[in-house]
Design an enzyme around this catalytic site. Structure first.
Site, PDB file in Angstrom:
ATOM      1  N   ASN A  83       0.804  -1.228   0.000  1.00 47.73           N
ATOM      2  CA  ASN A  83       0.000   0.000   0.000  1.00 47.73           C
ATOM      3  C   ASN A  83       0.839   1.282   0.000  1.00 47.73           C
ATOM      4  O   ASN A  83       0.372   2.323  -0.467  1.00 47.73           O
ATOM      5  CB  ASN A  83      -0.927  -0.034   1.230  1.00 47.73           C
ATOM      6  CG  ASN A  83      -1.526   1.313   1.549  1.00 47.73           C
ATOM      7  OD1 ASN A  83      -2.515   1.721   0.941  1.00 47.73           O
ATOM      8  ND2 ASN A  83      -0.930   2.041   2.493  1.00 47.73           N
TER       9      ASN A  83
ATOM     10  N   TYR B 278       3.061   8.341 -11.849  1.00 48.23           N
ATOM     11  CA  TYR B 278       2.165   7.574 -10.972  1.00 48.23           C
ATOM     12  C   TYR B 278       1.321   6.606 -11.816  1.00 48.23           C
ATOM     13  O   TYR B 278       1.137   5.439 -11.455  1.00 48.23           O
ATOM     14  CB  TYR B 278       1.295   8.598 -10.248  1.00 48.23           C
ATOM     15  CG  TYR B 278       0.320   8.071  -9.228  1.00 48.23           C
ATOM     16  CD1 TYR B 278       0.725   7.811  -7.926  1.00 48.23           C
ATOM     17  CD2 TYR B 278      -1.030   7.910  -9.548  1.00 48.23           C
ATOM     18  CE1 TYR B 278      -0.188   7.383  -6.967  1.00 48.23           C
ATOM     19  CE2 TYR B 278      -1.943   7.484  -8.594  1.00 48.23           C
ATOM     20  CZ  TYR B 278      -1.516   7.223  -7.306  1.00 48.23           C
ATOM     21  OH  TYR B 278      -2.426   6.798  -6.360  1.00 48.23           O
TER      22      TYR B 278
ATOM     23  N   LYS C 212       0.780   2.621 -11.398  1.00 45.03           N
ATOM     24  CA  LYS C 212      -0.511   2.046 -11.021  1.00 45.03           C
ATOM     25  C   LYS C 212      -1.040   1.117 -12.117  1.00 45.03           C
ATOM     26  O   LYS C 212      -1.664   0.086 -11.821  1.00 45.03           O
ATOM     27  CB  LYS C 212      -1.513   3.153 -10.688  1.00 45.03           C
ATOM     28  CG  LYS C 212      -1.149   3.934  -9.429  1.00 45.03           C
ATOM     29  CD  LYS C 212      -0.924   3.000  -8.240  1.00 45.03           C
ATOM     30  CE  LYS C 212      -0.910   3.685  -6.894  1.00 45.03           C
ATOM     31  NZ  LYS C 212      -0.587   2.769  -5.795  1.00 45.03           N
TER      32      LYS C 212
HETATM   33  P1  NDP Z   1      -1.137   8.434   2.547  1.00 42.98           P
HETATM   34  O1  NDP Z   1      -0.175   9.497   2.164  1.00 42.98           O
HETATM   35  O2  NDP Z   1      -1.981   8.597   3.748  1.00 42.98           O
HETATM   36  O3  NDP Z   1      -0.371   7.039   2.733  1.00 42.98           O
HETATM   37  C1  NDP Z   1       0.829   6.716   2.167  1.00 42.98           C
HETATM   38  C2  NDP Z   1       1.548   5.821   3.169  1.00 42.98           C
HETATM   39  O4  NDP Z   1       2.689   5.273   2.533  1.00 42.98           O
HETATM   40  C3  NDP Z   1       2.026   6.571   4.408  1.00 42.98           C
HETATM   41  O5  NDP Z   1       1.679   5.837   5.572  1.00 42.98           O
HETATM   42  C4  NDP Z   1       3.530   6.646   4.244  1.00 42.98           C
HETATM   43  O6  NDP Z   1       4.168   6.575   5.508  1.00 42.98           O
HETATM   44  C5  NDP Z   1       3.791   5.375   3.422  1.00 42.98           C
HETATM   45  N1  NDP Z   1       5.007   5.462   2.625  1.00 42.98           N
HETATM   46  C6  NDP Z   1       5.294   6.334   1.627  1.00 42.98           C
HETATM   47  N2  NDP Z   1       6.522   6.115   1.138  1.00 42.98           N
HETATM   48  C7  NDP Z   1       7.020   5.063   1.841  1.00 42.98           C
HETATM   49  C8  NDP Z   1       8.258   4.356   1.837  1.00 42.98           C
HETATM   50  N3  NDP Z   1       9.238   4.693   0.988  1.00 42.98           N
HETATM   51  N4  NDP Z   1       8.432   3.329   2.693  1.00 42.98           N
HETATM   52  C9  NDP Z   1       7.449   2.978   3.561  1.00 42.98           C
HETATM   53  N5  NDP Z   1       6.268   3.602   3.623  1.00 42.98           N
HETATM   54  C10 NDP Z   1       6.058   4.637   2.779  1.00 42.98           C
HETATM   55  O7  NDP Z   1      -2.003   8.197   1.231  1.00 42.98           O
HETATM   56  P2  NDP Z   1      -3.120   7.144   0.815  1.00 42.98           P
HETATM   57  O8  NDP Z   1      -3.639   6.407   1.989  1.00 42.98           O
HETATM   58  O9  NDP Z   1      -4.057   7.888  -0.053  1.00 42.98           O
HETATM   59  O10 NDP Z   1      -2.291   6.149  -0.125  1.00 42.98           O
HETATM   60  C11 NDP Z   1      -2.217   4.751   0.070  1.00 42.98           C
HETATM   61  C12 NDP Z   1      -2.109   4.057  -1.278  1.00 42.98           C
HETATM   62  O11 NDP Z   1      -3.319   4.231  -2.002  1.00 42.98           O
HETATM   63  C13 NDP Z   1      -0.996   4.592  -2.168  1.00 42.98           C
HETATM   64  O12 NDP Z   1      -0.382   3.533  -2.862  1.00 42.98           O
HETATM   65  C14 NDP Z   1      -1.755   5.462  -3.145  1.00 42.98           C
HETATM   66  O13 NDP Z   1      -1.062   5.628  -4.350  1.00 42.98           O
HETATM   67  C15 NDP Z   1      -3.023   4.678  -3.308  1.00 42.98           C
HETATM   68  N6  NDP Z   1      -4.174   5.396  -3.851  1.00 42.98           N
HETATM   69  C16 NDP Z   1      -4.727   6.459  -3.185  1.00 42.98           C
HETATM   70  C17 NDP Z   1      -5.850   7.091  -3.708  1.00 42.98           C
HETATM   71  C18 NDP Z   1      -6.519   8.252  -3.022  1.00 42.98           C
HETATM   72  O14 NDP Z   1      -7.481   8.782  -3.574  1.00 42.98           O
HETATM   73  N7  NDP Z   1      -6.091   8.654  -1.841  1.00 42.98           N
HETATM   74  C19 NDP Z   1      -6.444   6.674  -4.964  1.00 42.98           C
HETATM   75  C20 NDP Z   1      -5.776   5.557  -5.591  1.00 42.98           C
HETATM   76  C21 NDP Z   1      -4.691   4.952  -5.029  1.00 42.98           C
HETATM   77  P3  NDP Z   1       5.583   7.315   5.790  1.00 42.98           P
HETATM   78  O15 NDP Z   1       5.518   8.651   5.155  1.00 42.98           O
HETATM   79  O16 NDP Z   1       5.669   7.344   7.296  1.00 42.98           O
HETATM   80  O17 NDP Z   1       6.623   6.417   5.205  1.00 42.98           O
END
Ligand code: NDP
Length: 254
Positions: free
Chosen positions: A89, A155, A159
């Site tokens: 995720n 992105y 995806k």
């Molecule tokens: P958030 O920004 O809330 O979540 C992203 C999470 O990924 C954070 O907890 C962050 O934690 C973690 N993260 C990012 N980079 C890293 C890394 N290098 N290593 C470990 N952890 C990492 O966004 P969303 O909940 O929206 O996103 C979750 C997923 O859903 C993503 O893949 C996103 O692309 C996808 N998505 C989201 C949509 C939306 O509308 N929101 C739509 C479609 C897909 P930390 O920064 O502490 O590492």
């Protein structure tokens, strides 16, 4: 209750599980009985999330782009029992004009959103195959893999890639009892969306009105769908992209 929906006795590893969609997935899997392990880069955010979830949640500060450390991470997690469910995720996004995108920015997105899910799934699936346990792997795709979206081309590459990867791995890992699917969230109002896509009230309203079910996908909608896909209730479902978008991608509104 349908007993196959229970995740009792299973361990789920959810990358980026401390916030947004990942947290909701962790929460629903936890409620379905799973032990959950969340990983992300910020220790304090992970700790807070784990405290909220409860005692069956463990957390590991881990950057998913550190691909050479996957075995170390999995060894540590699996001291307490094998990973049965992996949710890839963790994600980042950069929204900008295509012509301004640099190779470094492209690589940064690919490292988190494509290379990490590819290689972490490989490491987890190798262990599932070795112990003949089967398992469930989930990727998070996006509407960007269905509809052309503004200024998020790198992105979109990722995806669309993980959506295809789910199908390809479903083909190759099925014989080992490992199911692989992707979950396609639609618009979910998380930190990521606020930073990249929806910056004005007008844009918010536009998205809501463009959605047949009206409003945004809630994180819990994804959590419930992920828990179902990971459960034995979905025992013969593999290679699909489950879209949870209130009907945006399947409709044409005028
Ligand atoms: P958030 O920004 O809330 O979540 C992203 C999470 O990924 C954070 O907890 C962050 O934690 C973690 N993260 C990012 N980079 C890293 C890394 N290098 N290593 C470990 N952890 C990492 O966004 P969303 O909940 O929206 O996103 C979750 C997923 O859903 C993503 O893949 C996103 O692309 C996808 N998505 C989201 C949509 C939306 O509308 N929101 C739509 C479609 C897909 P930390 O920064 O502490 O590492």
């Amino acid at each position: 209750m349908l007993k196959e929906i229970s995740l009792e006795g299973k361990t789920a590893l959810i990358t980026g599980g401390a916030t947004g969609i990942g947290y909701a997935i962790a929460e629903q899997m936890y409620d379905a009985g799973a032990d959950v392990v969340i990983a992300g880069r910020r220790a304090e955010v992970l700790k807070e999330a784990a405290d909220r979830l409860g005692e069956r949640c463990r957390w590991y500060p881990f950057d998913v782009t550190r691909t050479e450390e996957y075995d170390r991470l999995l060894d540590a997690i699996e001291e307490k029992g094998p990973v049965d469910i992996l949710v890839n995720n963790a994600g980042i996004n950069i929204k900008k004009d295509y012509f301004d995108f640099t190779p470094e920015e492209f690589d940064r997105i690919v490292a988190t959103q494509a290379k990490a899910p590819f290689l972490l799934s490989q490491a987890v699936a190798a262990r599932m195959k070795e112990r003949k346990s089967g398992g469930s792997i989930l990727f998070i795709s996006s509407l960007a893999s269905i509809l052309g979206m503004h200024e998020i081309q790198a992105y979109t590459v990722c995806k669309s890639g993980v959506k295809g990867l789910a199908r390809s791995l479903a083909r190759d890992l099925g014989p080992y009892g490992i199911r692989v699917n992707s979950l396609n969230p639609g618009f979910v109002y998380t930190d990521m969306l606020a930073k990249t896509n929806v910056k004005t009230p007008e844009r918010l309203k536009e998205i809501e009105e463009r959605t047949p079910m009206r409003g945004f996908t809630q994180t819990k909608d994804l959590g419930m769908a992920a828990a179902f896909l990971a459960s034995d209730a979905a025992r013969f479902i593999t290679g699909i992209d489950l879209v949870v978008d209130g009907g945006i991608s399947s409709s044409f509104l005028i």
